[in-house]
Design a protein around this motif. Structure first.
Motif, short mmCIF file in Angstrom:
data_model
loop_
_atom_site.label_atom_id
_atom_site.label_comp_id
_atom_site.label_asym_id
_atom_site.label_seq_id
_atom_site.Cartn_x
_atom_site.Cartn_y
_atom_site.Cartn_z
N PHE A 150 -7.30 11.27 4.41
CA PHE A 150 -7.11 9.82 4.56
C PHE A 150 -5.66 9.39 4.32
O PHE A 150 -5.07 8.67 5.14
N PHE A 151 -5.07 9.79 3.22
CA PHE A 151 -3.74 9.29 2.86
C PHE A 151 -2.67 9.83 3.80
O PHE A 151 -1.76 9.10 4.22
N PHE A 152 -2.75 11.11 4.16
CA PHE A 152 -1.79 11.67 5.11
C PHE A 152 -1.92 10.99 6.47
O PHE A 152 -0.92 10.66 7.12
N ASN A 153 -3.16 10.80 6.92
CA ASN A 153 -3.38 10.18 8.22
C ASN A 153 -2.83 8.76 8.25
O ASN A 153 -2.20 8.34 9.23
N SER A 154 -3.08 8.00 7.19
CA SER A 154 -2.60 6.62 7.13
C SER A 154 -1.08 6.55 7.22
O SER A 154 -0.52 5.74 7.98
N GLY A 193 1.71 6.83 -1.20
CA GLY A 193 2.68 7.90 -1.42
C GLY A 193 2.38 8.67 -2.69
O GLY A 193 2.56 9.90 -2.74
N LEU A 194 1.94 7.96 -3.72
CA LEU A 194 1.57 8.63 -4.97
C LEU A 194 0.36 9.52 -4.78
O LEU A 194 0.34 10.68 -5.22
N MET A 195 -0.67 9.01 -4.10
CA MET A 195 -1.89 9.78 -3.89
C MET A 195 -1.65 10.98 -2.98
O MET A 195 -2.31 12.01 -3.12
N ARG A 196 -0.71 10.86 -2.07
CA ARG A 196 -0.46 11.95 -1.13
C ARG A 196 0.00 13.22 -1.84
O ARG A 196 -0.30 14.33 -1.40
N TYR A 197 0.72 13.06 -2.97
CA TYR A 197 1.24 14.22 -3.67
C TYR A 197 0.25 14.80 -4.68
O TYR A 197 0.54 15.81 -5.31
N MET A 198 -0.90 14.16 -4.83
CA MET A 198 -1.92 14.71 -5.71
C MET A 198 -2.78 15.69 -4.91
O MET A 198 -3.41 15.30 -3.92
N PRO A 199 -2.84 16.97 -5.27
CA PRO A 199 -3.64 17.93 -4.50
C PRO A 199 -5.10 17.54 -4.50
O PRO A 199 -5.69 17.28 -5.56
N LEU A 238 0.78 -1.23 0.00
CA LEU A 238 0.00 0.00 0.00
C LEU A 238 0.82 1.29 0.00
O LEU A 238 0.34 2.31 -0.49
N GLU A 239 2.03 1.27 0.56
CA GLU A 239 2.78 2.52 0.69
C GLU A 239 3.07 3.20 -0.65
O GLU A 239 2.97 4.43 -0.74
N PRO A 240 3.43 2.47 -1.70
CA PRO A 240 3.69 3.16 -2.98
C PRO A 240 2.47 3.92 -3.52
O PRO A 240 2.59 5.09 -3.91
#
Length: 281
Positions: free
Chosen positions: A160-164, A126-132, A121-123
């Motif tokens: 969600f993604f930052f919290n995870s 990590g990809l979704m986290r950088y999408m505004p 899940l991390e990849p």
């Protein structure tokens, strides 16, 4: 002969710097000093604001005085418009953040505990986290329309993604000796997860939620640009369109006060649920 922790700290404290109450690393300050600093933190900016707007030659359309902002607050409150906007924004933030936390916390704990889940899940996280998150607005309108769903989903995506990932990082730093000791005492994986790892990282989880709640409030302003009829974000947007700067300040201050209240609530929750962690800080 045993020595108290205070005497030990005094022995190991650096002697090159003159010790003062104000400049003590990792130690509490007296309550009177703490109260004074809090008052200064809030009072000085308010005083400067009043001085600039009172004695400076500034157009109120660009910077209204504190008195004008209070008048705007009273006007909006008397018509119940401000109350409706506040309730609408609180609902959107509350639902979006709650769903994000419900899903993010267990996933973050699993990612931090199991390298297999982390590799899976991390990849993508990590990809979704950088999408505004605001960049998803056209797709959310296309998929969910212009009701409440896209507004709440936007907040969910932004939290969600930052919290995870923040929860995952907290779990990754659980001491391995603690886990190995649990296995040596006969504990299994479920007991290790629920009775050792989760209680150990609970303070970090609360801190992660407290930090990411601020992101939810930032996103609610953007989400209420999606055909909203009420909300603090819409109130600020409409006020800006008609140069009602005093109402913009009202909306910003209300959001700040609500955010501060939630921040204090999380700190209280930390002190109540994790007394051992509060004593270490």
């Amino acid at each position: 002969m045993s020595q108290s922790p205070g005497s030990i700290r005094s022995l190991i404290r650096p002697t090159t710097l003159k010790p003062t109450v104000f400049w003590q690393i990792a130690e509490d300050i007296p309550k009177p000093l703490n109260t004074t600093l809090v008052i200064i933190s809030i009072g000085v900016p308010l005083l400067l604001w009043w001085l600039v707007t009172t004695f400076g030659n500034i157009d109120p359309k660009f910077l209204p005085s504190p008195g004008k902002v209070l008048e705007a607050f009273g006007r909006l409150w008397s018509t119940r418009e401000l109350l409706k906007d506040t309730v609408a924004s609180l609902w959107r933030v509350g639902v979006g953040f709650l769903f994000a936390a419900i899903f993010a916390i267990p996933i973050g704990v699993l990612m931090g505990s199991f390298a297999s889940i982390r590799a899976l899940l991390e990849p993508i996280f990590g990809l979704m986290r950088y999408m505004p998150a605001p960049a998803f607005i056209p797709l959310l309108i296309l998929y969910q329309g212009i009701g409440e769903e896209p507004k709440i989903t936007l907040i969910f995506i932004g939290v969600f993604f930052f919290n995870s990932l923040m929860v995952m990082d907290t779990v990754k730093f659980v001491p391995k000796d603690l886990i190995e000791s649990t296995y040596m005492l006969g504990g299994n994986r479920l007991q290790t997860l629920f009775q050792v790892i989760f209680p150990h990282v609970l303070p970090g989880i609360i801190d992660a939620c407290r930090i990411n709640l601020a992101a939810a409030w930032q996103l609610v302003i953007v989400s209420e640009l999606i055909a909203a009829t009420e909300g603090l974000g819409r109130r600020i947007s409409v006020a800006g369109r008609f140069l009602r700067t005093d109402e913009i300040f009202v909306g910003l201050i209300v959001i700040g006060v609500i955010g501060l209240a939630f921040d204090l609530l999380f700190q209280y929750l930390l002190r109540v649920s994790c007394k051992w962690a509060s004593q270490q800080r």
